[in-house]
Design a protein around this motif. Structure first.
Motif, PDB file in Angstrom:
ATOM      1  N   PRO A 146      40.654  46.784  23.406  1.00  0.00           N
ATOM      2  CA  PRO A 146      40.404  48.132  22.874  1.00  0.00           C
ATOM      3  C   PRO A 146      40.334  48.135  21.346  1.00  0.00           C
ATOM      4  O   PRO A 146      41.159  47.510  20.678  1.00  0.00           O
ATOM      5  CB  PRO A 146      41.603  48.938  23.381  1.00  0.00           C
ATOM      6  CG  PRO A 146      42.674  47.926  23.617  1.00  0.00           C
ATOM      7  CD  PRO A 146      41.966  46.683  24.067  1.00  0.00           C
ATOM      8  N   VAL A 162      38.878  55.589  25.573  1.00  0.00           N
ATOM      9  CA  VAL A 162      39.310  54.323  24.979  1.00  0.00           C
ATOM     10  C   VAL A 162      38.099  53.428  24.780  1.00  0.00           C
ATOM     11  O   VAL A 162      37.410  53.074  25.745  1.00  0.00           O
ATOM     12  CB  VAL A 162      40.357  53.609  25.857  1.00  0.00           C
ATOM     13  CG1 VAL A 162      40.812  52.318  25.176  1.00  0.00           C
ATOM     14  CG2 VAL A 162      41.549  54.514  26.130  1.00  0.00           C
ATOM     15  N   GLY A 207      37.937  49.651  26.493  1.00  0.00           N
ATOM     16  CA  GLY A 207      39.216  49.577  27.212  1.00  0.00           C
ATOM     17  C   GLY A 207      39.104  49.248  28.679  1.00  0.00           C
ATOM     18  O   GLY A 207      40.120  49.002  29.343  1.00  0.00           O
ATOM     19  N   ALA A 254      44.909  48.572  28.789  1.00  0.00           N
ATOM     20  CA  ALA A 254      43.604  47.941  28.574  1.00  0.00           C
ATOM     21  C   ALA A 254      43.761  46.455  28.235  1.00  0.00           C
ATOM     22  O   ALA A 254      43.039  45.602  28.762  1.00  0.00           O
ATOM     23  CB  ALA A 254      42.860  48.660  27.460  1.00  0.00           C
ATOM     24  N   PHE A 293      46.172  51.725  25.467  1.00  0.00           N
ATOM     25  CA  PHE A 293      45.798  50.466  24.832  1.00  0.00           C
ATOM     26  C   PHE A 293      46.519  49.293  25.497  1.00  0.00           C
ATOM     27  O   PHE A 293      45.934  48.223  25.718  1.00  0.00           O
ATOM     28  CB  PHE A 293      46.130  50.510  23.337  1.00  0.00           C
ATOM     29  CG  PHE A 293      45.048  51.123  22.488  1.00  0.00           C
ATOM     30  CD1 PHE A 293      44.422  52.297  22.886  1.00  0.00           C
ATOM     31  CD2 PHE A 293      44.661  50.535  21.307  1.00  0.00           C
ATOM     32  CE1 PHE A 293      43.427  52.873  22.109  1.00  0.00           C
ATOM     33  CE2 PHE A 293      43.663  51.094  20.516  1.00  0.00           C
ATOM     34  CZ  PHE A 293      43.045  52.275  20.928  1.00  0.00           C
ATOM     35  N   CYS A 328      42.256  52.584  32.148  1.00  0.00           N
ATOM     36  CA  CYS A 328      42.795  52.607  30.784  1.00  0.00           C
ATOM     37  C   CYS A 328      43.000  54.008  30.217  1.00  0.00           C
ATOM     38  O   CYS A 328      43.983  54.260  29.505  1.00  0.00           O
ATOM     39  CB  CYS A 328      41.885  51.804  29.854  1.00  0.00           C
ATOM     40  SG  CYS A 328      40.245  52.528  29.595  1.00  0.00           S
TER      41      CYS A 328
END
Length: 682
Positions: A322, A645, A648, A315, A312, A654
């Protein structure tokens, strides 16, 4: 005096009174009368004929016989009640004076594979009272002040019969010990109030594995109604619930309820004519439920959750937003799930003692990301490029795109005409690519050609879908958790039915549909668990084991296991085309080490070699969905790790950090590289 003896005496007195009255009446009636008016001796006035006197005498005899019969019946019945059925009536009388109420049993604990508690029990104290306390408004108000609760809330809890009319009703649970101490010191001010020891669920690791273990709650009316509708055969061997019982409502708590739920205790209480409890008699203690061990390794579980957090962060640092994600690690040799994480998480402790309406609303708010959803088993997404190894196997198996064939990628594909052109993710183009290098570089053009060839193949127009199903896509994996989604492998029949309100031309399956699913886009849906299990099968040469989270049920005495889970084969995906599997193996291995130096740098310090595939799914109006799946060791597979994700970005950017974090925990080799946006593989 015994009530039955009183009845007998009263009956005898009544019978005697009736007989006495009859005898009295008998003294004034008969067949002779005396005439004294002439002063002569008495003489009979009538003879023995059919006279009124004779008739009266017959009626008297008949009445006497009837009374005697009734009296005999009463005496016989009273003798039977007193001498023959006295035990039975004593039992009925005792039941009128007593009630049997149940006491809750502690649930079994949930442990990891090494015996470390994931879900434990802790002792707590509750304030309880019988329902007649509601009549003492002074005590109720005083108790409300001490507990810091509204008067009406305390009164409502006392009057609430969900725990049973004769049971002690819980006024407040998990009460602070200082409050308990005050009440005990001034117990004379709280007549009818008692302190009860309870056990509550505790979570020593906080939210760790919350989606996996689930949560408990009070049995719902819907569950009770469903239980009542079961036949005797269906109910056999199942726990019968009562209103107020605490039961598993999701995750392992729900799926293995029969193991975790204990056996209630019983308490006999004495009641008055109004049903108020006046005392207690014997008791049978409750038996706790069985502890269960999961296949989960807390070390791997922490790595799954930490890896997802890192994913996360990456991202967000690359400009994406995300909204959720998942990470799962499976032992591909037997189906054991070693770690399973889903984000966002929730705190299962909010359900202890009953979840508030505000907390429940927040957990189910669309703006909150649906934290109760276990995205590993219940999230359904486009598979993106992670499906390309199976697309390749389909092409080789049905001969529509062999290992010797190749495509030229310029970044723009016009195989269905310029008006239906499609881009490759690398808009500058990959050049010439075959299946092996197409997997390595995730070249979309190779798989557009493959999908087109399937559409126009007269012998196997839906061979691609058949291959996906051969590896278990489009159906549940059978994991021992509730609420698993089945995903979807779309075909012409599905489209016809799903879009039945469209025109015939719009409902028809077309070449564009086939090229879309060939790269994991379009209408295809998979769960992260499905893809992880499919890669388990790929790593094991086609053999897929049913994923499972139960390892064993611990014996009640704590010595050894009472039951151990036996791994089960889910399927065997056979590939008849010689060399096809080797093409895919080389492709997923080279994707890790040859496609991008940035990606390779994250894996070179591991003590084993890895194979894997990234993927990036596209959805209109949203940031990309990133995938990364890997298995290790490459030459002797043991573990499969899958991460996804939502929104993401690129999968190799990610989702890869989550997978690498888990592999680092498995092999004690943390990643020593930083994460940048330079990882470009889709």
């Amino acid at each position: 005096m015994n009530a039955q003896l009183i009845v007998i005496i009263a009956g005898c007195i009544l019978a005697a009174a009736i007989i006495g009255a009859l005898l009295f009446l008998r003294g004034y009636s008969g067949k002779f009368t005396f005439d004294t008016s002439t002063g002569t001796r008495p003489r009979a006035s009538e003879g023995e004929g059919s006279t009124s006197g004779v008739k009266s005498n017959g009626r008297f005899k008949l009445l006497t016989a009837g009374v005697g019969t009734v009296f005999a019946a009463i005496v016989a019945k009273l003798w039977s009640m007193q001498m023959v059925s006295s035990d039975h009536y004593d039992e009925l009388a005792e039941k009128n004076r007593t009630r049997v109420v149940t006491t809750p049993a502690p649930r079994g604990r949930i442990l990891d594979r090494n015996g470390e508690p994931i879900v434990d029990n802790r002792s707590s104290l509750a304030i309880v009272a019988y329902r007649d306390l509601a009549e003492n408004t002074v005590v109720v108000r005083h108790l409300a002040n001490v507990l810091g609760m509204p008067y009406m809330a305390v009164l409502r809890n006392i009057q609430d019969n969900t725990e049973g009319a004769q049971s002690q009703h819980t006024i407040a649970s998990d009460v602070r010990r200082s409050t308990i101490g005050y009440i005990m010191e001034h117990i004379d001010q709280f007549p009818g109030v008692s302190i009860a020891a309870r056990t509550e669920r505790s979570y020593p690791n906080g939210t760790l594995a919350c989606h996996l273990v689930g949560y408990t709650g009070t049995v719902t009316q819907e569950q009770l109604d469903a239980q009542d509708e079961l036949s005797d055969e269906e109910r056999a061997g199942k726990i019968v619930y009562q209103s107020g019982d605490q039961v598993g409502q999701s995750g392992v708590e729900y799926y293995y309820e029969n193991l975790l739920q204990g056996i209630r205790g019983e308490q006999t209480v004495r009641v008055d004519a109004d049903g108020n409890v006046t005392g207690q008699a014997g008791a049978v203690p409750a038996k706790p439920g069985s502890d269960i061990k999961l296949t989960i390794d807390l070390k791997v579980q922490r790595a799954c959750e930490e890896g997802l957090k890192k994913a996360f962060e990456v991202a967000e640092n690359t400009g994406n937003s995300p909204s959720g994600g998942s990470c799962v690690c499976i032992d591909c040799t037997n189906g054991e799930v070693l770690g399973m994480a889903s984000a966002p998480t929730f705190d299962p402790s909010v359900f202890v003692g009953g979840v508030s309406s505000d907390a429940w609303s927040q957990l189910n708010d669309d703006e909150g990301g649906h934290p109760l959803l276990n995205r590993v088993i219940g999230g359904q997404y486009m598979s993106a490029s992670t499906i390309k190894p199976f697309t390749s196997l389909a092409g080789m198996e049905y001969g529509v795109y062999t290992a010797a064939m190749s495509s030229t990628c310029t970044g723009w594909w016009t195989g269905l005409g310029e008006a239906w052109g499609k881009k490759c993710w690398l808009e500058s183009g990959h050049g010439v690519r075959n299946l092996e290098t197409g997997i390595r570089d995730s070249c979309d053009v190779v798989f557009y050609d493959l999908g087109k060839n399937f559409f126009y193949d007269e012998d196997n127009p839906e061979g691609l879908q058949e291959m996906y199903r051969r590896w278990g896509l489009g159906s549940k994996t059978g994991i021992d958790l509730p609420s698993e989604a089945a995903g979807r492998v779309p075909d012409s029949a599905w489209k016809e039915e799903y879009h039945k309100d469209w025109s015939a031309d719009q409902r028809a399956w077309n070449a564009g549909d086939m090229t879309n699913i060939a790269i994991g886009q379009g209408d295809i849906l998979v769960t992260p668990l499905q893809m992880a299990v499919a890669y388990c099968g790929l790593a094991m040469g086609g053999v897929e084991w049913t994923p499972h989270v139960l390892l064993s049920a611990v014996a009640r005495d704590g010595e050894g296991d009472a039951y151990a889970y036996e791994p089960k084969k889910r399927l065997t995906a056979k590939i008849e085309t010689e060399g096809a599997m080797d093409v895919v193996y080389r492709g997923v291995h080279s994707m890790i080490y040859e496609e991008s130096p940035v990606t390779a740098a994250h894996f070179t310090n591991l003590p084993v070699e890895v194979a894997g595939k990234s993927g990036t799914g596209e959805k209109d109006g949203e940031d990309p969905y990133g995938w990364f799946i890997a298995y290790a060791p490459f030459d002797d597979p043991k573990y499969v790790v899958c991460a996804m994700v939502e929104r993401g970005g690129y999968g190799s950017t990610c989702a890869m950090p989550a997978v690498r974090t888990v592999l680092g925990a498995l092999y004690d080799a943390p990643d020593d590289q930083t994460y940048t946006s330079g990882d470009s593989t889709r």
